[in-house]
Write a protein that holds these residues in place. Structure first.
Motif, PDB file in Angstrom:
ATOM      1  N   PRO A  66     -73.240  25.470  32.040  1.00  7.88           N
ATOM      2  CA  PRO A  66     -74.390  24.559  31.910  1.00  7.88           C
ATOM      3  C   PRO A  66     -75.562  25.025  32.775  1.00  7.88           C
ATOM      4  CG  PRO A  66     -72.647  23.557  33.239  1.00  7.88           C
ATOM      5  CD  PRO A  66     -72.073  24.815  32.639  1.00  7.88           C
ATOM      6  N   SER A  67     -76.753  24.837  32.254  1.00  7.94           N
ATOM      7  CA  SER A  67     -77.955  25.244  32.972  1.00  7.94           C
ATOM      8  C   SER A  67     -78.238  24.318  34.142  1.00  7.94           C
ATOM      9  CB  SER A  67     -79.153  25.254  32.021  1.00  7.94           C
ATOM     10  OG  SER A  67     -79.404  23.937  31.546  1.00  7.94           O
ATOM     11  N   TRP A  68     -79.137  24.762  35.033  1.00  5.69           N
ATOM     12  CA  TRP A  68     -79.524  23.934  36.181  1.00  5.69           C
ATOM     13  C   TRP A  68     -80.133  22.623  35.711  1.00  5.69           C
ATOM     14  CZ3 TRP A  68     -84.284  22.002  37.627  1.00  5.69           C
ATOM     15  CH2 TRP A  68     -84.368  21.468  38.919  1.00  5.69           C
ATOM     16  N   TRP A  69     -80.936  22.695  34.671  1.00  8.43           N
ATOM     17  CA  TRP A  69     -81.593  21.491  34.153  1.00  8.43           C
ATOM     18  C   TRP A  69     -80.560  20.504  33.612  1.00  8.43           C
ATOM     19  CZ3 TRP A  69     -85.905  18.918  34.459  1.00  8.43           C
ATOM     20  CH2 TRP A  69     -86.226  17.964  33.492  1.00  8.43           C
ATOM     21  N   ALA A  70     -79.545  21.032  32.920  1.00  9.84           N
ATOM     22  CA  ALA A  70     -78.520  20.152  32.371  1.00  9.84           C
ATOM     23  C   ALA A  70     -77.724  19.465  33.481  1.00  9.84           C
ATOM     24  CB  ALA A  70     -77.584  20.951  31.459  1.00  9.84           C
ATOM     25  N   ILE A  71     -77.438  20.227  34.526  1.00 12.42           N
ATOM     26  CA  ILE A  71     -76.698  19.647  35.659  1.00 12.42           C
ATOM     27  C   ILE A  71     -77.510  18.540  36.314  1.00 12.42           C
ATOM     28  CG2 ILE A  71     -75.742  20.132  37.943  1.00 12.42           C
ATOM     29  CD1 ILE A  71     -75.074  22.944  36.957  1.00 12.42           C
ATOM     30  N   LYS A  72     -78.800  18.800  36.537  1.00  9.51           N
ATOM     31  CA  LYS A  72     -79.656  17.803  37.178  1.00  9.51           C
ATOM     32  C   LYS A  72     -79.806  16.560  36.303  1.00  9.51           C
ATOM     33  CE  LYS A  72     -80.437  19.852  41.014  1.00  9.51           C
ATOM     34  NZ  LYS A  72     -79.888  19.281  42.260  1.00  9.51           N
ATOM     35  N   MET A  73     -79.961  16.744  35.015  1.00 11.36           N
ATOM     36  CA  MET A  73     -80.080  15.597  34.110  1.00 11.36           C
ATOM     37  C   MET A  73     -78.801  14.766  34.125  1.00 11.36           C
ATOM     38  SD  MET A  73     -83.080  15.477  32.883  1.00 11.36           S
ATOM     39  CE  MET A  73     -82.792  14.269  31.580  1.00 11.36           C
ATOM     40  N   LYS A  74     -77.650  15.448  34.217  1.00  4.00           N
ATOM     41  CA  LYS A  74     -76.384  14.722  34.287  1.00  4.00           C
ATOM     42  C   LYS A  74     -76.274  13.923  35.581  1.00  4.00           C
ATOM     43  CE  LYS A  74     -71.392  15.435  33.775  1.00  4.00           C
ATOM     44  NZ  LYS A  74     -70.310  16.445  33.586  1.00  4.00           N
ATOM     45  N   GLU A  75     -76.727  14.522  36.689  1.00  4.75           N
ATOM     46  CA  GLU A  75     -76.697  13.810  37.976  1.00  4.75           C
ATOM     47  C   GLU A  75     -77.651  12.622  37.952  1.00  4.75           C
ATOM     48  OE1 GLU A  75     -77.682  16.710  40.877  1.00  4.75           O
ATOM     49  OE2 GLU A  75     -75.719  17.703  40.846  1.00  4.75           O
ATOM     50  N   MET A  76     -78.840  12.795  37.370  1.00  4.94           N
ATOM     51  CA  MET A  76     -79.800  11.697  37.285  1.00  4.94           C
ATOM     52  C   MET A  76     -79.276  10.577  36.395  1.00  4.94           C
ATOM     53  SD  MET A  76     -83.435  13.753  37.042  1.00  4.94           S
ATOM     54  CE  MET A  76     -84.367  12.236  36.912  1.00  4.94           C
ATOM     55  N   LYS A  77     -78.589  10.938  35.324  1.00  3.37           N
ATOM     56  CA  LYS A  77     -78.024   9.925  34.436  1.00  3.37           C
ATOM     57  C   LYS A  77     -76.946   9.128  35.149  1.00  3.37           C
ATOM     58  CE  LYS A  77     -76.088   9.324  29.809  1.00  3.37           C
ATOM     59  NZ  LYS A  77     -75.631  10.014  28.569  1.00  3.37           N
ATOM     60  N   ALA A  78     -76.147   9.819  35.982  1.00  6.82           N
ATOM     61  CA  ALA A  78     -75.095   9.130  36.727  1.00  6.82           C
ATOM     62  C   ALA A  78     -75.671   8.186  37.775  1.00  6.82           C
ATOM     63  CB  ALA A  78     -74.171  10.155  37.380  1.00  6.82           C
ATOM     64  N   ALA A  79     -76.854   8.548  38.313  1.00  7.60           N
ATOM     65  CA  ALA A  79     -77.474   7.720  39.363  1.00  7.60           C
ATOM     66  C   ALA A  79     -78.692   6.977  38.836  1.00  7.60           C
ATOM     67  CB  ALA A  79     -77.858   8.605  40.547  1.00  7.60           C
ATOM     68  N   LYS A  80     -78.678   6.640  37.550  1.00  6.96           N
ATOM     69  CA  LYS A  80     -79.868   6.036  36.938  1.00  6.96           C
ATOM     70  C   LYS A  80     -80.239   4.695  37.557  1.00  6.96           C
ATOM     71  CE  LYS A  80     -77.165   4.052  33.127  1.00  6.96           C
ATOM     72  NZ  LYS A  80     -77.020   3.994  31.653  1.00  6.96           N
ATOM     73  N   HIS A  81     -79.245   3.939  37.991  1.00  6.89           N
ATOM     74  CA  HIS A  81     -79.539   2.641  38.599  1.00  6.89           C
ATOM     75  C   HIS A  81     -80.303   2.806  39.918  1.00  6.89           C
ATOM     76  CE1 HIS A  81     -77.133   0.597  35.605  1.00  6.89           C
ATOM     77  NE2 HIS A  81     -76.102   1.404  35.865  1.00  6.89           N
ATOM     78  N   SER A  82     -79.964   3.823  40.678  1.00  8.14           N
ATOM     79  CA  SER A  82     -80.682   4.086  41.932  1.00  8.14           C
ATOM     80  C   SER A  82     -82.129   4.480  41.659  1.00  8.14           C
ATOM     81  CB  SER A  82     -79.981   5.196  42.719  1.00  8.14           C
ATOM     82  OG  SER A  82     -78.654   4.839  43.029  1.00  8.14           O
ATOM     83  N   TYR A  83     -82.328   5.286  40.636  1.00  5.50           N
ATOM     84  CA  TYR A  83     -83.691   5.704  40.293  1.00  5.50           C
ATOM     85  C   TYR A  83     -84.511   4.528  39.780  1.00  5.50           C
ATOM     86  CZ  TYR A  83     -82.528  10.625  40.909  1.00  5.50           C
ATOM     87  OH  TYR A  83     -82.166  11.824  41.447  1.00  5.50           O
ATOM     88  N   ILE A  84     -83.875   3.615  39.065  1.00 14.45           N
ATOM     89  CA  ILE A  84     -84.591   2.421  38.583  1.00 14.45           C
ATOM     90  C   ILE A  84     -85.050   1.575  39.764  1.00 14.45           C
ATOM     91  CG2 ILE A  84     -84.305   0.248  37.333  1.00 14.45           C
ATOM     92  CD1 ILE A  84     -82.457   1.749  35.399  1.00 14.45           C
ATOM     93  N   LEU A  85     -84.191   1.426  40.767  1.00 15.49           N
ATOM     94  CA  LEU A  85     -84.566   0.652  41.954  1.00 15.49           C
ATOM     95  C   LEU A  85     -85.671   1.341  42.748  1.00 15.49           C
ATOM     96  CD1 LEU A  85     -81.019  -0.460  43.174  1.00 15.49           C
ATOM     97  CD2 LEU A  85     -82.747  -1.868  42.043  1.00 15.49           C
ATOM     98  N   MET A  86     -85.680   2.667  42.748  1.00 18.37           N
ATOM     99  CA  MET A  86     -86.695   3.432  43.487  1.00 18.37           C
ATOM    100  C   MET A  86     -88.021   3.537  42.739  1.00 18.37           C
ATOM    101  SD  MET A  86     -84.342   6.595  44.839  1.00 18.37           S
ATOM    102  CE  MET A  86     -85.794   7.536  45.308  1.00 18.37           C
ATOM    103  N   MET A  87     -88.023   3.216  41.458  1.00 12.27           N
ATOM    104  CA  MET A  87     -89.199   3.458  40.634  1.00 12.27           C
ATOM    105  C   MET A  87     -90.471   2.758  41.132  1.00 12.27           C
ATOM    106  SD  MET A  87     -90.182   5.273  38.195  1.00 12.27           S
ATOM    107  CE  MET A  87     -88.580   5.787  37.564  1.00 12.27           C
ATOM    108  N   PRO A  88     -90.427   1.473  41.541  1.00 10.71           N
ATOM    109  CA  PRO A  88     -91.672   0.846  42.029  1.00 10.71           C
ATOM    110  C   PRO A  88     -92.272   1.583  43.219  1.00 10.71           C
ATOM    111  CG  PRO A  88     -90.017  -0.817  41.572  1.00 10.71           C
ATOM    112  CD  PRO A  88     -89.326   0.501  41.457  1.00 10.71           C
ATOM    113  N   TYR A  89     -91.419   1.975  44.165  1.00  8.59           N
ATOM    114  CA  TYR A  89     -91.933   2.707  45.322  1.00  8.59           C
ATOM    115  C   TYR A  89     -92.480   4.069  44.913  1.00  8.59           C
ATOM    116  CZ  TYR A  89     -91.939   5.688  49.411  1.00  8.59           C
ATOM    117  OH  TYR A  89     -92.302   6.598  50.366  1.00  8.59           O
ATOM    118  N   LEU A  90     -91.747   4.777  44.044  1.00  7.79           N
ATOM    119  CA  LEU A  90     -92.204   6.099  43.618  1.00  7.79           C
ATOM    120  C   LEU A  90     -93.550   6.023  42.898  1.00  7.79           C
ATOM    121  CD1 LEU A  90     -88.850   7.665  42.328  1.00  7.79           C
ATOM    122  CD2 LEU A  90     -90.070   8.192  44.445  1.00  7.79           C
ATOM    123  N   LEU A  91     -93.742   4.972  42.093  1.00  7.83           N
ATOM    124  CA  LEU A  91     -95.016   4.808  41.389  1.00  7.83           C
ATOM    125  C   LEU A  91     -96.154   4.560  42.377  1.00  7.83           C
ATOM    126  CD1 LEU A  91     -93.932   2.644  38.306  1.00  7.83           C
ATOM    127  CD2 LEU A  91     -94.635   5.048  38.318  1.00  7.83           C
TER     128      LEU A  91
END
Length: 318
Positions: A19-44
């Motif tokens: 698997p490519s680096w991009w595929a690995i990162k997308m898989k990790e982001m998908k696994a931690a999607k709830h954390s990214y959703i919580l971080m989204m207001p601050y990131l914006l």
């Protein structure tokens, strides 16, 4: 008989690509999607009010922009003018670096020492002293106190006291004398420096696991200094890093103290800093391209200094 081309059990299949680096990162982001959703207001908000302005300032620094006409690309002319033609900017760099070299380390060490001492007190006394030390940094325009102390007439506290004990015969214009003004500003800034970093150290000291001190005594730690270096400081590295960033940013971004006490501009630009120079071109002359070049230089200096300090702090306790 099985075909010789068949893949043996357990052998890697050459037809399957890793698997490519991009595929690995997308898989990790998908696994931690709830954390990214919580971080989204601050990131914006962070992207909108921090990252985007920095990028825009960098782009505008290569243009001539006076707020009335559309920006006009001029390449490196703002930076050439800044370092080769603007003598006042060189004075501002010298003052800022001197100011940061003194107030940054001194205020950082003072914040930690006061926090360390106060942390040893009872909870009620600790709360009272924390408020007393933190109060100057959250007060409003308190520079009039120092204007009274360093007033240039005989009624100024410093002049009156020195004349009374016979050190002076005539009052000194403290805030109009280029030999004294930078020293006074450094003193005032140190007085104001027990702010957010001080509270971070108090909080960090409260979170140190007490059992580590007992384990350290068993392992051969003999005094409070060894306990501080090998247990307390390593246990509060995040707070140390945060305090370093805050104190350095404050020391490099000094402006209000200089303007309130020395005026803008100060006498012979003796108290000129990079930020006061930036405010001069940005808010008075409206040369936004040139002001953005000043801001970019300051940004690079602050980032480089913070990286050096972070590298040093990683060695704490080694």
């Amino acid at each position: 008989m099985q075909n010789s081309t068949n893949i043996k059990a357990g052998a890697p299949n050459p037809s399957l690509k890793p698997p490519s680096w991009w595929a690995i990162k997308m898989k990790e982001m998908k696994a931690a999607k709830h954390s990214y959703i919580l971080m989204m207001p601050y990131l914006l908000l962070f992207s909108l009010f921090t990252v985007l302005p920095v990028i825009m300032s960098l782009l505008i620094s290569f243009t001539y922009f006076n707020m009335l006409e559309a920006p006009r690309f001029i390449g490196w002319q703002n930076y050439i003018r800044l370092f080769l033609e603007d003598d006042i900017f060189l004075i501002a760099i010298k003052n800022t670096l001197l100011f940061a070299a003194i107030t940054g380390p001194v205020s950082y060490i003072a914040c930690f020492i006061f926090a360390w001492i106060i942390n040893e007190l009872s909870p009620k006394l600790r709360a009272i002293l924390t408020l007393v030390f933190y109060a100057p940094s959250i007060s409003g325009n308190i520079y009039f106190i120092w204007q009274m102390i360093f007033s240039g007439d005989r009624y100024g506290i410093a002049n009156g006291l020195l004349i009374k004990i016979g050190v002076l015969l005539e009052p000194i214009q403290w805030l109009r004398n280029e030999d004294y003004i930078l020293i006074i500003i450094i003193i005032v800034q140190l007085w104001l420096s027990l702010g957010t970093g001080f509270l971070a150290f108090i909080a960090g000291l409260q979170t140190v696991d007490k059992t580590l001190h007992e384990a350290g005594a068993v392992d051969g730690i003999k005094n409070r200094w060894q306990e501080l270096w090998y247990i307390t400081l390593p246990s509060m590295r995040p707070q140390l890093m945060f305090g370093a960033v805050i104190q350095l940013t404050t020391s490099f971004a000094v402006a209000d103290v200089s303007i309130s006490l020395a005026g803008s501009p100060s006498v012979n630009y003796a108290a000129e800093t990079i930020v006061t120079h930036l405010m001069d071109f940005g808010t008075i002359r409206f040369e936004m391209g040139f002001a953005s070049a000043i801001a970019t230089v300051l940004f690079i200096i602050m980032v480089a200094t913070n990286l050096i300090v972070q590298k040093l702090l990683r060695k704490v306790g080694e």
